[in-house]
Design an enzyme around this catalytic site. Structure first.
Site, short mmCIF file in Angstrom:
data_model
loop_
_atom_site.label_atom_id
_atom_site.label_comp_id
_atom_site.label_asym_id
_atom_site.label_seq_id
_atom_site.Cartn_x
_atom_site.Cartn_y
_atom_site.Cartn_z
NE ARG A 219 -3.87 -2.31 2.14
CZ ARG A 219 -3.82 -3.64 1.96
NH1 ARG A 219 -2.66 -4.26 1.92
NH2 ARG A 219 -4.94 -4.34 1.82
N GLY B 71 -1.06 -11.79 -4.79
CA GLY B 71 -2.49 -11.48 -4.90
C GLY B 71 -2.79 -10.03 -4.58
NE ARG C 100 -4.29 -16.55 -4.41
CZ ARG C 100 -3.71 -15.70 -3.54
NH1 ARG C 100 -2.43 -15.40 -3.69
NH2 ARG C 100 -4.40 -15.19 -2.55
CB SER D 102 -11.38 -10.29 0.33
OG SER D 102 -10.28 -9.81 -0.43
CD GLN E 285 -5.33 -9.98 -1.70
OE1 GLN E 285 -5.94 -10.63 -2.55
NE2 GLN E 285 -4.16 -10.35 -1.22
CG ASP F 96 -2.16 -13.80 5.41
OD1 ASP F 96 -2.89 -14.46 4.65
OD2 ASP F 96 -1.89 -12.60 5.22
CE LYS G 194 -6.11 -16.07 2.00
NZ LYS G 194 -6.32 -14.66 1.69
NE ARG H 49 -1.08 -19.97 2.62
CZ ARG H 49 -0.86 -18.66 2.68
NH1 ARG H 49 -1.65 -17.90 3.42
NH2 ARG H 49 0.14 -18.11 2.03
NE ARG I 234 1.33 -15.36 4.85
CZ ARG I 234 2.12 -14.31 5.12
NH1 ARG I 234 3.09 -14.44 6.00
NH2 ARG I 234 1.94 -13.15 4.52
C1 S3P Z 1 -4.03 -9.08 2.15
C2 S3P Z 1 -5.28 -9.58 2.39
C3 S3P Z 1 -5.53 -11.02 2.62
C4 S3P Z 1 -4.26 -11.76 2.99
C5 S3P Z 1 -3.13 -11.42 2.07
C6 S3P Z 1 -2.83 -9.93 2.13
C7 S3P Z 1 -3.90 -7.63 1.92
O1 S3P Z 1 -6.05 -11.57 1.44
O2 S3P Z 1 -4.48 -13.15 2.98
O3 S3P Z 1 -1.97 -12.14 2.44
O4 S3P Z 1 -2.76 -7.12 1.95
O5 S3P Z 1 -4.92 -6.97 1.70
P1 S3P Z 1 -7.63 -11.54 1.11
O6 S3P Z 1 -8.02 -10.12 0.89
O7 S3P Z 1 -7.76 -12.35 -0.15
O8 S3P Z 1 -8.29 -12.18 2.28
#
Ligand code: S3P
Length: 432
Positions: free
Chosen positions: A24, A91, A119, A163, A165, A320, A347, A351, A392
């Site tokens: 970010r 991701g 994914r 999520s 993300q 995570d 993931k 996992r 991980r």
């Molecule tokens: C993350 C959000 C999570 C996490 C990933 C990092 C982020 O994923 O598992 O390692 O930085 O916003 P999801 O948004 O898919 O849950």
């Protein structure tokens, strides 16, 4: 990578900067006007993917050790890339970048490695399409073509999955929308985006609703450069917290660890399961709370909880950390059961499957469910386990190896570099 059992862990550890916050920091300083200096930027390969994509989009970036300087181009100042943007294994890179690129007046192609290409991207394609961007991806997988549009249509989006993300993708697109864009979040997820947008001067409104929290940004908001320090990664800390808590006589100190309440449930859960973790020197930098942690290994952990089942809203807060918590479960009375965690299946590897398969190889008592697993207290034995190309998993089983009888071999363990390149070196230096 071959790992021997350890008696305990001793020493002070410098962890890399937080991966989520570093992504970010790089992206938002690129969107800002002015130059931002980011200290303690993650050493992770994932964050290097974000930097290289930004460079391809015409952003000037310089790096000296863990200090990264980004010359912002403003919300719409990116240049179209000549080649596909390779997000590697990350991701967060692909999903957040999709939100930014959807609001640019040019087209982009996002690609990634084999794992990332498997994914799901529908979760970002759906809201961005509702905002009038056009995204093309065969069966909702990478490569994904983003036909940008400016301004995008402002929407109010009800998040279907927990999520950060997806939430961040929509809010970033919202910064280039023709009004106010909101995300309704039923389950809280990490709020680094909201905190950092505010750091860069953007108003982020949060309203509690009956069915969750409504988070809103405005399309006319601008970001202003402002220097940042990235706290150390609590998800990387988790491996050392578990190892030290379980090995009697251990004492380790971890400095400047991020303790954001939407991210640090792992610390509270470990404590509730009897781990001796002291937090001191608590402070806040760049709108993110952090502190130093001291862990002492008492051996024979006794849960202070009425139930050993983790489920519900807490799962998003420690998503995570579940692989390492499953390993932790082998060391505590009554073990651990983790449910409502089917997101783990999409993931960097599946996992649930990766953890179950490796734990079984190491002689653990484990049961697999569609949405999680149950692991009983077990005497682990050294084995040849796989990383499944998942950082991980590689690190969680390096910790399991410390608890086991005999040597453990982890194949393709170098993938730990995706979040923590110095992991094995540091582990070897503190394991006695
Ligand atoms: C993350 C959000 C999570 C996490 C990933 C990092 C982020 O994923 O598992 O390692 O930085 O916003 P999801 O948004 O898919 O849950």
């Amino acid at each position: 990578m071959k790992i021997q059992p350890a008696a305990n862990l001793q020493g002070e550890i410098n962890l890399p900067g937080d991966k989520s916050i570093s992504h970010r920091a790089a992206l938002f300083s690129a969107l800002a006007e002015g130059t931002t200096r980011i200290e303690n930027f993650a050493t992770s390969a994932d964050c290097a993917s974000t930097l290289s994509c930004l460079a391809q989009l015409g952003v000037e970036i310089s790096q000296e050790n863990s200090t990264v300087t980004v010359k912002g181009v403003g919300k719409t100042g990116f240049q179209s890339a000549d080649n596909p943007l390779d997000c590697g294994n990350s991701g967060t890179t692909v999903r957040l970048l999709a939100g930014i690129l959807a609001g640019q007046n040019f087209d982009s192609v996002l690609t990634g490695d084999e794992s990332l290409s498997g994914r799901p991207m529908k979760r970002v394609i759906e809201p961005l399409t509702a905002m009038n961007a056009l995204l093309e991806a065969t069966e909702n997988h990478l490569p994904m073509k983003v036909h940008g549009k400016n301004p995008l249509k402002a929407i109010s989006y009800e998040a279907k999955i927990a999520s950060a993300q997806v939430k961040s993708c929509v809010l970033l697109a919202g910064l280039n929308s023709d009004g106010k864009t909101s995300v309704l979040e039923k389950t809280p997820t990490r709020d680094h985006t909201e905190r950092m947008l505010r750091w860069f001067g953007v108003e982020v409104a949060e309203t509690e609703k009956e069915n969750g929290k409504l988070i809103t940004v405005s399309g006319d908001a601008n970001l202003t450069a402002k220097d940042l320090f990235v706290p150390s990664d609590v998800s990387s800390a988790a491996f050392f917290l578990v190892a030290a808590a379980c090995l009697k006589g251990s004492e380790i100190v971890l400095r400047a660890v991020g303790l954001n309440p939407t991210r640090n449930a792992v610390v509270e859960v470990l404590r509730a399961f009897g781990a001796e973790i002291e937090i001191f020197n608590e402070r806040e930098i760049g709108n993110e709370p952090l502190g130093d942690l001291r862990v002492r290994g008492g051996g024979n952990l006794q849960p202070k909880l009425s139930s050993n089942i983790l489920r519900g809203k807490i799962i998003a807060n420690l998503i995570d950390e579940i692989p390492i918590l499953a390993v932790f479960g082998t060391q505590i009375e009554g073990g651990i059961e983790i449910r409502e965690a089917s997101e783990l299946r999409v993931k960097e590897s599946d996992r649930i499957k990766s953890v179950v398969e490796n734990l079984r190889k190491m002689n653990a008592r484990v049961e697999e469910f569609d949405d999680g697993l149950r692991v009983g207290k077990s005497d682990l034995k050294g084995a040849r386990v796989k990383s499944f190309g998942d950082h991980r998993i590689a690190m969680a089983f390096a910790v399991a190896a410390l608890f086991a009888r005999g040597e453990t071999e982890i194949t393709n363990a170098e993938c730990a570099a995706v979040s923590f390149p110095a992991f094995f070196e540091i582990l070897q230096s503190v394991a006695k």
